[in-house]
Design a protein around this motif. Structure first.
Motif, mmCIF file in Angstrom:
data_model
loop_
_atom_site.group_PDB
_atom_site.id
_atom_site.type_symbol
_atom_site.label_atom_id
_atom_site.label_comp_id
_atom_site.label_asym_id
_atom_site.label_seq_id
_atom_site.Cartn_x
_atom_site.Cartn_y
_atom_site.Cartn_z
ATOM 1 N N LEU A 98 0.829 -1.145 0.022
ATOM 2 C CA LEU A 98 -0.133 -0.015 -0.145
ATOM 3 C C LEU A 98 0.916 1.173 0.126
ATOM 4 C CD1 LEU A 98 -2.594 -0.952 2.708
ATOM 5 C CD2 LEU A 98 -2.910 -1.260 0.183
ATOM 6 N N SER A 99 0.396 2.157 -0.722
ATOM 7 C CA SER A 99 0.874 3.665 -0.593
ATOM 8 C C SER A 99 0.940 4.070 0.785
ATOM 9 C CB SER A 99 0.458 4.413 -1.761
ATOM 10 O OG SER A 99 -0.940 4.767 -1.560
ATOM 11 N N GLU A 100 1.422 5.206 1.201
ATOM 12 C CA GLU A 100 1.126 5.663 2.607
ATOM 13 C C GLU A 100 -0.278 6.284 2.538
ATOM 14 O OE1 GLU A 100 2.850 9.447 4.499
ATOM 15 O OE2 GLU A 100 4.451 7.801 4.691
ATOM 16 N N GLU A 101 -0.762 6.919 1.403
ATOM 17 C CA GLU A 101 -2.219 7.252 1.442
ATOM 18 C C GLU A 101 -3.266 6.150 1.595
ATOM 19 O OE1 GLU A 101 -5.004 9.057 -1.802
ATOM 20 O OE2 GLU A 101 -3.126 9.758 -1.710
ATOM 21 N N GLU A 102 -2.830 5.255 0.745
ATOM 22 C CA GLU A 102 -3.955 4.072 1.097
ATOM 23 C C GLU A 102 -3.753 3.412 2.357
ATOM 24 O OE1 GLU A 102 -3.374 2.176 -3.452
ATOM 25 O OE2 GLU A 102 -2.097 1.564 -2.269
ATOM 26 N N ALA A 103 -2.455 3.269 3.081
ATOM 27 C CA ALA A 103 -2.395 2.508 4.400
ATOM 28 C C ALA A 103 -2.938 3.623 5.222
ATOM 29 C CB ALA A 103 -0.916 2.411 4.649
ATOM 30 N N ARG A 104 -2.858 5.077 5.351
ATOM 31 C CA ARG A 104 -3.709 5.880 6.023
ATOM 32 C C ARG A 104 -5.066 5.845 6.042
ATOM 33 N NH1 ARG A 104 0.444 10.927 6.329
ATOM 34 N NH2 ARG A 104 2.277 9.777 7.423
ATOM 35 N N ARG A 105 -5.699 5.251 4.913
ATOM 36 C CA ARG A 105 -6.998 5.198 4.651
ATOM 37 C C ARG A 105 -7.369 3.859 5.309
ATOM 38 N NH1 ARG A 105 -7.299 6.027 -0.538
ATOM 39 N NH2 ARG A 105 -7.929 3.922 -1.067
ATOM 40 N N LEU A 106 -6.943 2.890 4.925
ATOM 41 C CA LEU A 106 -7.229 1.231 5.167
ATOM 42 C C LEU A 106 -7.232 0.949 6.683
ATOM 43 C CD1 LEU A 106 -6.412 -0.151 1.789
ATOM 44 C CD2 LEU A 106 -8.754 0.713 2.356
ATOM 45 N N VAL A 107 -5.955 1.096 7.172
ATOM 46 C CA VAL A 107 -5.555 0.709 8.365
ATOM 47 C C VAL A 107 -6.486 1.146 9.597
ATOM 48 C CG1 VAL A 107 -3.637 0.509 10.243
ATOM 49 C CG2 VAL A 107 -3.057 0.103 7.789
ATOM 50 N N PRO A 108 -6.786 2.454 9.654
ATOM 51 C CA PRO A 108 -7.569 2.982 10.568
ATOM 52 C C PRO A 108 -8.876 2.479 10.569
ATOM 53 C CG PRO A 108 -6.357 4.885 9.626
ATOM 54 C CD PRO A 108 -6.072 3.622 8.732
ATOM 55 N N ALA A 109 -9.294 2.102 9.222
ATOM 56 C CA ALA A 109 -10.788 1.586 9.116
ATOM 57 C C ALA A 109 -10.819 0.385 9.497
ATOM 58 C CB ALA A 109 -11.025 1.728 7.507
ATOM 59 N N GLY A 110 -9.555 -0.486 9.846
ATOM 60 C CA GLY A 110 -9.645 -2.035 9.969
ATOM 61 C C GLY A 110 -9.713 -2.905 8.983
ATOM 62 N N ALA A 111 -9.523 -2.271 7.668
ATOM 63 C CA ALA A 111 -9.507 -3.002 6.623
ATOM 64 C C ALA A 111 -8.369 -3.634 6.057
ATOM 65 C CB ALA A 111 -9.896 -2.333 5.236
ATOM 66 N N ALA A 112 -6.950 -3.442 6.779
ATOM 67 C CA ALA A 112 -5.720 -3.811 6.525
ATOM 68 C C ALA A 112 -4.783 -4.114 7.835
ATOM 69 C CB ALA A 112 -5.175 -3.197 5.538
ATOM 70 N N VAL A 113 -4.257 -5.069 7.937
ATOM 71 C CA VAL A 113 -3.451 -5.086 9.273
ATOM 72 C C VAL A 113 -2.162 -5.649 8.682
ATOM 73 C CG1 VAL A 113 -5.405 -5.618 10.696
ATOM 74 C CG2 VAL A 113 -4.081 -7.574 9.413
ATOM 75 N N THR A 114 -0.850 -5.432 9.690
ATOM 76 C CA THR A 114 0.484 -6.039 9.438
ATOM 77 C C THR A 114 0.309 -7.387 8.972
ATOM 78 O OG1 THR A 114 0.800 -6.429 11.758
ATOM 79 C CG2 THR A 114 1.472 -4.344 10.809
ATOM 80 N N PRO A 115 1.121 -7.911 7.936
ATOM 81 C CA PRO A 115 1.047 -9.293 7.729
ATOM 82 C C PRO A 115 1.371 -10.430 8.833
ATOM 83 C CG PRO A 115 2.625 -8.087 6.085
ATOM 84 C CD PRO A 115 2.100 -7.294 7.100
ATOM 85 N N GLY A 116 0.570 -11.331 9.000
ATOM 86 C CA GLY A 116 0.657 -12.366 9.966
ATOM 87 C C GLY A 116 -0.313 -11.919 10.964
ATOM 88 N N SER A 117 -1.016 -10.838 11.059
ATOM 89 C CA SER A 117 -1.807 -10.268 12.096
ATOM 90 C C SER A 117 -3.077 -11.104 12.318
ATOM 91 C CB SER A 117 -2.089 -8.593 12.241
ATOM 92 O OG SER A 117 -0.969 -8.182 12.535
ATOM 93 N N LEU A 118 -3.616 -11.675 11.133
ATOM 94 C CA LEU A 118 -4.874 -11.984 10.832
ATOM 95 C C LEU A 118 -4.775 -13.372 11.419
ATOM 96 C CD1 LEU A 118 -7.849 -11.785 9.430
ATOM 97 C CD2 LEU A 118 -6.757 -12.513 7.335
ATOM 98 N N GLU A 119 -3.770 -14.054 10.872
ATOM 99 C CA GLU A 119 -3.546 -15.463 11.376
ATOM 100 C C GLU A 119 -3.338 -15.678 12.657
ATOM 101 O OE1 GLU A 119 -1.991 -14.092 8.701
ATOM 102 O OE2 GLU A 119 -2.405 -15.424 7.159
ATOM 103 N N LYS A 120 -2.571 -14.465 13.383
ATOM 104 C CA LYS A 120 -2.008 -14.576 14.860
ATOM 105 C C LYS A 120 -3.563 -14.466 15.750
ATOM 106 C CE LYS A 120 0.130 -11.942 18.155
ATOM 107 N NZ LYS A 120 0.754 -10.569 18.570
ATOM 108 N N ALA A 121 -4.395 -13.431 15.097
ATOM 109 C CA ALA A 121 -5.685 -13.325 15.795
ATOM 110 C C ALA A 121 -6.527 -14.727 15.776
ATOM 111 C CB ALA A 121 -6.466 -12.233 15.019
ATOM 112 N N GLN A 122 -6.572 -15.343 14.725
ATOM 113 C CA GLN A 122 -7.209 -16.612 14.697
ATOM 114 C C GLN A 122 -6.838 -17.515 15.571
ATOM 115 O OE1 GLN A 122 -6.891 -17.084 10.275
ATOM 116 N NE2 GLN A 122 -8.799 -16.337 9.772
ATOM 117 N N ALA A 123 -5.317 -17.549 15.532
ATOM 118 C CA ALA A 123 -4.688 -18.789 16.455
ATOM 119 C C ALA A 123 -5.046 -18.336 17.880
ATOM 120 C CB ALA A 123 -3.304 -18.690 16.494
#
Length: 158
Positions: A48-73
């Motif tokens: 993601l570009s900085e602009e995309e990241a600043r839009r998607l991360v606070p909205a909960g649409a994107a996370v750091t890689p591995g976070s999704l699997e970690k949360a599932q575990a």
């Protein structure tokens, strides 16, 4: 309330992220050209570009890689603990021994599945933070009502 309201948007940088939303389309065409886009799905790693990241991360649409699997575990570990708490002590002890797990929790009804719980990053999803809170002993019903800032405040960096 979205967990994104409590994060410093200026700390969110461009880079690799993992999508949490079911689908995200990135426009690739320039103004005046026929509309084209790249389509991504839940679990995809995207740069993601900085602009995309600043839009998607606070909205909960994107996370750091591995976070999704970690949360599932972490959710699976919490479900295991909840299931073990429903069986008699002798059956629980036998199950723990059979599967090589320890009973190192604070009480007989809190077996330790993961010895060290790693604290999520400040930009991780509120779901990841809620799983972390449950892992640290907050009842799931209570954790479901907390936003990211409340959980971060409850478990400061040690």
């Amino acid at each position: 309330m979205s967990g994104g309201l409590d994060m410093d948007i200026n700390k969110i940088k461009a880079g690799k992220y993992q999508l949490v939303v079911q689908r995200w389309d990135r426009q690739t065409s320039k103004p005046g050209e026929p509309f084209t886009f790249d389509r991504f799905s839940r679990g995809d790693e995207v740069t993601l570009s900085e602009e995309e990241a600043r839009r998607l991360v606070p909205a909960g649409a994107a996370v750091t890689p591995g976070s999704l699997e970690k949360a599932q575990a972490e959710r699976a570990a919490a479900q295991l603990r909840a299931a073990l708490n429903q069986v008699p002590d002798d059956v629980r002890a036998a199950l723990l021994e059979q599967h090589g797990l320890t009973g190192g929790g604070t009480t007989a009804h809190e077996p330790s599945v993961a010895s060290d719980v790693q604290r999520p990053g400040d930009s991780d999803s509120v779901a990841t933070w809620r799983s972390y809170a449950v892992e640290r002993g907050v009842p799931a019903e209570e954790a479901a009502k907390l936003d990211r800032k409340a959980i971060i405040d409850r478990f400061p960096v040690e």
